[in-house]
Structures are given as C-alpha cells and as structure tokens.
Design a protein around this motif. Structure first.
Motif, PDB file in Angstrom:
ATOM      1  N   SER A 256      -0.554   6.553  -2.184  1.00 27.31           N
ATOM      2  CA  SER A 256      -1.905   6.579  -2.869  1.00 27.31           C
ATOM      3  C   SER A 256      -3.072   5.804  -2.188  1.00 27.31           C
ATOM      4  CB  SER A 256      -1.862   6.023  -4.366  1.00 27.31           C
ATOM      5  OG  SER A 256      -1.462   4.787  -4.411  1.00 27.31           O
ATOM      6  N   ARG A 257      -2.732   4.943  -1.388  1.00 28.34           N
ATOM      7  CA  ARG A 257      -3.500   4.012  -0.691  1.00 28.34           C
ATOM      8  C   ARG A 257      -4.264   2.747  -1.121  1.00 28.34           C
ATOM      9  NH1 ARG A 257      -6.640   9.193   0.828  1.00 28.34           N
ATOM     10  NH2 ARG A 257      -8.377   8.180  -0.579  1.00 28.34           N
ATOM     11  N   GLN A 258      -4.001   2.624  -2.506  1.00 30.75           N
ATOM     12  CA  GLN A 258      -4.341   1.411  -3.210  1.00 30.75           C
ATOM     13  C   GLN A 258      -3.633   0.140  -2.889  1.00 30.75           C
ATOM     14  OE1 GLN A 258      -4.864   1.982  -7.318  1.00 30.75           O
ATOM     15  NE2 GLN A 258      -6.229   0.147  -7.597  1.00 30.75           N
TER      16      GLN A 258
ATOM     17  N   GLN B  91       0.806  -1.224   0.005  1.00 27.19           N
ATOM     18  CA  GLN B  91      -0.115  -0.164   0.164  1.00 27.19           C
ATOM     19  C   GLN B  91       0.844   1.161  -0.065  1.00 27.19           C
ATOM     20  OE1 GLN B  91      -2.617   0.884   3.393  1.00 27.19           O
ATOM     21  NE2 GLN B  91      -4.237   1.402   2.050  1.00 27.19           N
TER      22      GLN B  91
END
Lengths: 117, 117
Positions: free
Chosen positions: B42-44, B39
């Motif tokens: 960008s949090r994805q 992760q």
C-alpha cells in the motif's frame, strides 16, 4: 483528519508536463516533509516546512521542483517540465515540532506514484 | 554526513519463525534516534519501533525488538513469531535529536521480507 492524506494516488504525466501533488498533514502537526522514493529504494529527503516556512530545501533535485505550504497546513509539491527520471513515489510526512523526546516520529501518507511517459 | 546501510536486499522466513534484519549507520552525533519502518504494498510507511540513542535498553514492541549496539553503530530488528502480514519492505532510518532538529529522516536502502506459509 486522522492521518496524512495525499492526492492523487497515481499520476501519469507526459514528459514536459507540469504536475502538482497535494499533501494534507495531520491536524496540529507543524512539521511537514516531502520525500522521493525511486522504485526499490529508500525514500530520500526533498524539503521541510515548519508551518508555512520552508526551512530546508536542500534535497530538491533541480529548480523544476517547487514546494509550498502557504497557510501552514496543506502543502503542494510542483514539478515543472517533468522528465522520465522524475518517475517515483512522492511521500509526504508530518510530525510535531520541535522534535520532542516523547514524540519524535513522523507519520506518512500513502504517497503519490508519478509515472512520466 | 549521516548514512544508513542495509546490506540485505531480500530476506525470507517461515511463518512462526524468527528473523533478524540488519542495519548499520554512520554518524558523529551523540544525540539521535533510530527507527524501523515497514512499507507494505500500500506504500504507507508504518513505524514499527524506535530507539533513542541515549537509552541503553533495547526497545521492544510486542513481537518486534531491536539490538542496539551504539559503539558498533548497529541497529538490527528481530521479528519473532513471524506472521504473513509482516511481509513488506523494511527500512531502517536515522534522525537527529536535540532541540531545534527537524525530524528529517535518513533512510537505508530497505530489506524486502517475505514470510512464507
């Protein structure tokens, strides 16, 4: 679409407000998951849909949390009367179902960061 | 209940060096999957590598490999030739196998990896 899309990316809510978070899964994926990720922690399961059926909602922390997927594609996570402890990143993921040995993994969106002030 | 434990909150490594991230898990199941997700800011969540419990051979994906010790319930990730782009939070995750299972994931607490130039 090519990936899981979530909107909005950021949401600031005043305590007591209702919020709605949207998830567009990968086309053709029948499984959809919502996870809650507190700052600096791992995601925690909230709820699971297979098509339009909500088969597991064991992770929803209270009755203020409600999720739906009425047509088996787009899903909405609604939080009523938000509280500060609801501040977190909400991640949506989709996968093929049933779980297949060749494709067991889930694909995640970028999440919605909810801040309750 | 299934649990996943990552005991290293933070790790750092010099660029081009090798680093190993630890993960242990607890389950009474015999059919399951293990994953490492990355992760970035960008949090994805991005799938790095997966391992089927019934396979004895350790999974490998380019610079990433795992050391799967089923009896010890250990699943470590080795990153070779570390690159600056590997800087991220890494999560170990467990999922049940077998038909009828949903693909729900149980995550560890995460390890923040910093690759230094």
């Amino acid at each position: 679409g090519a990936g899981v899309s979530q909107s909005p990316r950021y949401k600031v809510a005043k305590r007591g407000q209702d919020v709605a978070l949207r998830c567009d899964p990968i086309s053709g994926h029948v499984s959809l998951f919502w996870y809650q990720q507190a700052l600096g922690q791992g995601p925690e399961f909230l709820t699971y849909f297979q098509n339009e059926a909500q088969l597991d909602k064991s992770g929803l922390p209270s009755d203020r949390f409600f999720a739906e997927r009425p047509e088996g594609s787009v899903s909405t996570l609604k939080i009523q009367r938000t509280q500060q402890e609801d501040s977190a990143v909400y991640l949506c993921a989709s996968s093929l179902a049933p779980v297949r040995p060749s494709k067991p993994e889930a694909f995640f969106g970028q999440g919605t960061r909810l801040t309750v002030v | 209940a299934q649990t996943v434990t990552q005991s290293q909150p933070e790790m750092s490594v010099q660029e081009a060096e090798t680093v190993t991230l630890s993960c242990t898990y607890d389950t009474s199941e015999s059919n399951y999957y293990l994953f490492w997700y990355k992760q970035p800011p960008s949090r994805q969540m991005i799938l790095v590598i997966r391992q089927e419990a019934y396979k004895q051979q350790n999974a490998t994906e380019n610079r990433f490999s795992v050391n799967f010790q089923k009896a010890a319930k250990s699943f470590s990730l080795k990153i070779s030739d570390s690159q600056l782009g590997d800087t991220a939070m890494y999560f170990c995750a467990f999922s049940w196998g077998g038909s009828g299972n949903t693909g729900k994931l149980i995550f560890g607490q995460g390890t923040t990896l910093q690759v230094k130039p």
